[in-house]
Each structure stands twice: as C-alpha cells, then as structure tokens.
Design a protein around this motif. Sequence first.
Motif, mmCIF file in Angstrom:
data_model
loop_
_atom_site.group_PDB
_atom_site.id
_atom_site.type_symbol
_atom_site.label_atom_id
_atom_site.label_comp_id
_atom_site.label_asym_id
_atom_site.label_seq_id
_atom_site.Cartn_x
_atom_site.Cartn_y
_atom_site.Cartn_z
ATOM 1 N N PRO A 1 7.054 4.928 -16.276
ATOM 2 C CA PRO A 1 7.343 5.271 -17.673
ATOM 3 C C PRO A 1 7.646 4.040 -18.521
ATOM 4 O O PRO A 1 7.287 3.992 -19.698
ATOM 5 N N MET A 2 8.290 3.028 -17.931
ATOM 6 C CA MET A 2 8.568 1.826 -18.726
ATOM 7 C C MET A 2 7.267 1.113 -19.106
ATOM 8 O O MET A 2 7.102 0.684 -20.255
ATOM 9 N N ALA A 3 6.344 0.993 -18.149
ATOM 10 C CA ALA A 3 5.071 0.322 -18.455
ATOM 11 C C ALA A 3 4.350 1.057 -19.583
ATOM 12 O O ALA A 3 3.705 0.431 -20.438
ATOM 13 N N ASP A 4 4.480 2.384 -19.610
ATOM 14 C CA ASP A 4 3.783 3.162 -20.635
ATOM 15 C C ASP A 4 4.439 3.057 -22.013
ATOM 16 O O ASP A 4 3.880 3.519 -23.004
ATOM 17 N N MET A 5 5.637 2.476 -22.077
ATOM 18 C CA MET A 5 6.320 2.380 -23.379
ATOM 19 C C MET A 5 5.689 1.308 -24.288
ATOM 20 O O MET A 5 5.830 1.373 -25.498
ATOM 21 N N ALA A 6 5.038 0.316 -23.691
ATOM 22 C CA ALA A 6 4.437 -0.744 -24.515
ATOM 23 C C ALA A 6 2.921 -0.598 -24.501
ATOM 24 O O ALA A 6 2.299 -0.640 -23.439
ATOM 25 N N SER A 7 2.328 -0.417 -25.681
ATOM 26 C CA SER A 7 0.864 -0.319 -25.763
ATOM 27 C C SER A 7 0.296 -1.679 -26.189
ATOM 28 O O SER A 7 1.011 -2.512 -26.763
ATOM 29 N N ALA A 8 -0.992 -1.863 -25.918
ATOM 30 C CA ALA A 8 -1.651 -3.108 -26.331
ATOM 31 C C ALA A 8 -1.582 -3.249 -27.855
ATOM 32 O O ALA A 8 -1.398 -4.348 -28.386
ATOM 33 N N GLU A 9 -1.689 -2.119 -28.549
ATOM 34 C CA GLU A 9 -1.652 -2.160 -30.017
ATOM 35 C C GLU A 9 -0.275 -2.640 -30.513
ATOM 36 O O GLU A 9 -0.185 -3.455 -31.435
ATOM 37 N N ALA A 10 0.777 -2.147 -29.848
ATOM 38 C CA ALA A 10 2.131 -2.574 -30.238
ATOM 39 C C ALA A 10 2.283 -4.083 -30.047
ATOM 40 O O ALA A 10 2.902 -4.767 -30.864
ATOM 41 N N VAL A 11 1.692 -4.605 -28.970
ATOM 42 C CA VAL A 11 1.795 -6.051 -28.716
ATOM 43 C C VAL A 11 1.005 -6.822 -29.784
ATOM 44 O O VAL A 11 1.478 -7.822 -30.320
ATOM 45 N N ARG A 12 -0.176 -6.307 -30.122
ATOM 46 C CA ARG A 12 -0.983 -6.985 -31.166
ATOM 47 C C ARG A 12 -0.233 -6.990 -32.499
ATOM 48 O O ARG A 12 -0.238 -7.979 -33.225
ATOM 49 N N ASN A 13 0.445 -5.891 -32.798
ATOM 50 C CA ASN A 13 1.216 -5.836 -34.057
ATOM 51 C C ASN A 13 2.372 -6.836 -34.035
ATOM 52 O O ASN A 13 2.658 -7.488 -35.036
ATOM 53 N N LEU A 14 3.019 -6.957 -32.877
ATOM 54 C CA LEU A 14 4.114 -7.932 -32.762
ATOM 55 C C LEU A 14 3.603 -9.362 -32.915
ATOM 56 O O LEU A 14 4.276 -10.225 -33.463
ATOM 57 N N ARG A 15 2.396 -9.596 -32.425
ATOM 58 C CA ARG A 15 1.772 -10.925 -32.558
ATOM 59 C C ARG A 15 1.620 -11.317 -34.029
ATOM 60 O O ARG A 15 1.794 -12.471 -34.397
ATOM 61 N N LYS A 16 1.269 -10.279 -34.830
ATOM 62 C CA LYS A 16 1.087 -10.565 -36.266
ATOM 63 C C LYS A 16 2.417 -10.985 -36.879
ATOM 64 O O LYS A 16 2.478 -11.846 -37.741
ATOM 65 N N LEU A 17 3.506 -10.367 -36.400
ATOM 66 C CA LEU A 17 4.830 -10.695 -36.943
ATOM 67 C C LEU A 17 5.358 -12.024 -36.405
ATOM 68 O O LEU A 17 6.143 -12.697 -37.059
ATOM 69 N N HIS A 18 4.935 -12.376 -35.176
ATOM 70 C CA HIS A 18 5.450 -13.600 -34.524
ATOM 71 C C HIS A 18 4.272 -14.420 -33.990
ATOM 72 O O HIS A 18 4.102 -14.572 -32.777
ATOM 73 N N PRO A 19 3.463 -14.957 -34.912
ATOM 74 C CA PRO A 19 2.213 -15.597 -34.461
ATOM 75 C C PRO A 19 2.421 -16.838 -33.600
ATOM 76 O O PRO A 19 1.540 -17.192 -32.825
ATOM 77 N N ASP A 20 3.593 -17.481 -33.716
ATOM 78 C CA ASP A 20 3.797 -18.714 -32.935
ATOM 79 C C ASP A 20 4.603 -18.497 -31.658
ATOM 80 O O ASP A 20 4.890 -19.451 -30.932
ATOM 81 N N ALA A 21 4.983 -17.260 -31.415
ATOM 82 C CA ALA A 21 5.860 -16.991 -30.259
ATOM 83 C C ALA A 21 5.072 -16.991 -28.953
ATOM 84 O O ALA A 21 3.865 -16.731 -28.927
#
Length: 304
Positions: free
Chosen positions: A87-107
Amino acid sequence: MTDSDIVKKINELRKIRNAVILAHNYVAGEVQDVADFVGDSLELSIKAAATQAPVIVFCGVSFMAETAKLLAPRSTVLLPEVSAGCPMADMASAEAVRNLRKLHPDAVFVAYVNTTAAVKAEVDICCTSANAEKIVAAIPEDKEIVFLPDQNLGGNVMKNLNRKMILFPGYCPTHHRIEPAQLEAMRAQYPNAPIVVHPECPVEVTSLADAALSTGGMLKFVRESGAKQIIIGTESGIIHRLRKENPDKEFIALAPAPRCSNMKKISLTSVLKSLETMQTPVELPQALIERARLPIDRMLEKSK
Ligand code: 13P
Ligand code: SF4
C-alpha cells in the motif's frame, strides 16, 4: 495435500524449472523455509542482480518482484500471488513525482525501493531502509532533496543526519500505526530487553527504541546482542527467522503484533502453483526497465 507433500513437489519442480526461490524476511515461516535465500530488500536486490537462474520465484510483494525483474531482466520473475502489493508503494504515482519535479527542478529525488517501477523511472537514486542514511549522506549538502514515498523513513533519516528534506506524505500502514504507548508498555514489562523497531515507524516511536533497523539489520543486531530477551517492533514474520537462528534467545512482538496482510498472501500452495503454471510473470516494457534500473544501479554502486 500436507505441507510436506507440497514441499516435496516444490523441490521436484524447482529443479525441473531451474528456479531460484527468494523470500523476504516477513513472509510466512514455511515459505521462508523452502527459499534458497531469505533477506531484506537490499539483500534480495543484490541476489537478484547476481543470479543466473532462468526463473526467480519471488516470495514477497510486487515492488520487490519488479525490482528483481529490473535487475535480472533476462530471468522470468514470478510473483506467486499477484495481488500481493505494498500500500505504501501505491501511494506515490509517477505523475505525482513528475509534478513534484516541476516544483523542485533542482532537487535530488531519492526513492525508497518500496515504489513501483514507473516511479523509479522518474527518480535519481533509490535506497532501502538498510542504506537510506548512507545514500542521503552522500548527496552534496547544498542540494535540496525530495524523499519519497515514506514520510517516516525520511523523517528518521532527517533526524539522524540532522538534514532537511522534502518528504512525500506516504507511509506503511503496518508500521505507521505502531504507537509510543506500545513500546512504553513493553519497557515496563521487560525493563532489560532491548527494543528494536523498523525505520518505517514514526520518529516518536523510533526515538523510544534502542535501535531502528532494516530487517537485515535487526537480524545482525540480535546475533550480536548479549540480551536474552528482545522486543521486536516490525512485521512479526521476521520472528520465525530470529528464533531459528537464535534458539537461545526469546523474541517478543509488540502487542498487537504488527502484520502485513500482503506479505502473508504468499503460501506454500501459491509457490507450488506458481512453479506449476509459471504464473504470474512480472512484465515490464523494455524502455521502462532501462529507466527504472538506473536509480537502483546507482544505489547498489553506493552501497558497496
Ligand atoms: P526491509 O528492507 O528492512 O526488509 O523492509 C522492507 C519492508 O517492506 C518493510 O516494511
Ligand atoms: Fe509495504 Fe509495509 Fe507491507 Fe512492507 S510491511 S510491504 S512497507 S505495507
């Protein structure tokens, strides 16, 4: 069929199939006992990367079988029970990670290995609970870090390294529900017994424990400890192996004993069926294998 009949059939078929059986420390004791190798996530990844076996029967949950496939793409990796997810692995989607990348492009994006292959394909490096601190500590101080999906493992790493990270709000339901009061009750009842928990537990819980370790780390801690009674704060399947390897020590699970229902879906019957029917193979597109493998390779390189 009795368990010993099933084991006999598994032993016949594993030879015919030239299969290696890998099992996580949390699966049912009788399944651990038929495995060629039992270990934590990091140890199982290292085994999968090294195997030449054409067939791997992976007794664990789906992200672990996927990781084995990424590391042994030419092998057929079978997950005996296809619904055994995390269930934990299913909490993070690839789309959510891509959206976070937009917010933190240098992280630098660090993903716990408890993620889908699609998420791994989006991150810079993976870690397991055995090497999370080492992986994070190797990232230059001036770099922003996004850690996913486990807010608790991330929180424990932040505390131990005294380093800030942006945490994805995921959690393991089995470990997140462990409460400080459960440890306090054990401490009162067994004042001389060390308490070992998993770093997927919240910081308020790990702070009360004597150690917060991966399942492999717990096995080592117990082996080296002079204590005769040890309190175990993780999925109780590990107690089978602890007892087997340390017959002179007593292991006490927290009350109620933490349980991961997905790990418990793998049974001797499902292992046999998997060898008979070659079900269910992990199938990932080649392009995804190539991208998702990179952060695992980086992790394995840094874990040497
Ligand atoms: P380990 O890597 O410590 O075995 O943990 C895997 C896991 O899923 C813990 O819940
Ligand atoms: Fe996932 Fe938690 Fe089960 Fe581990 S114990 S497989 S993190 S749900």
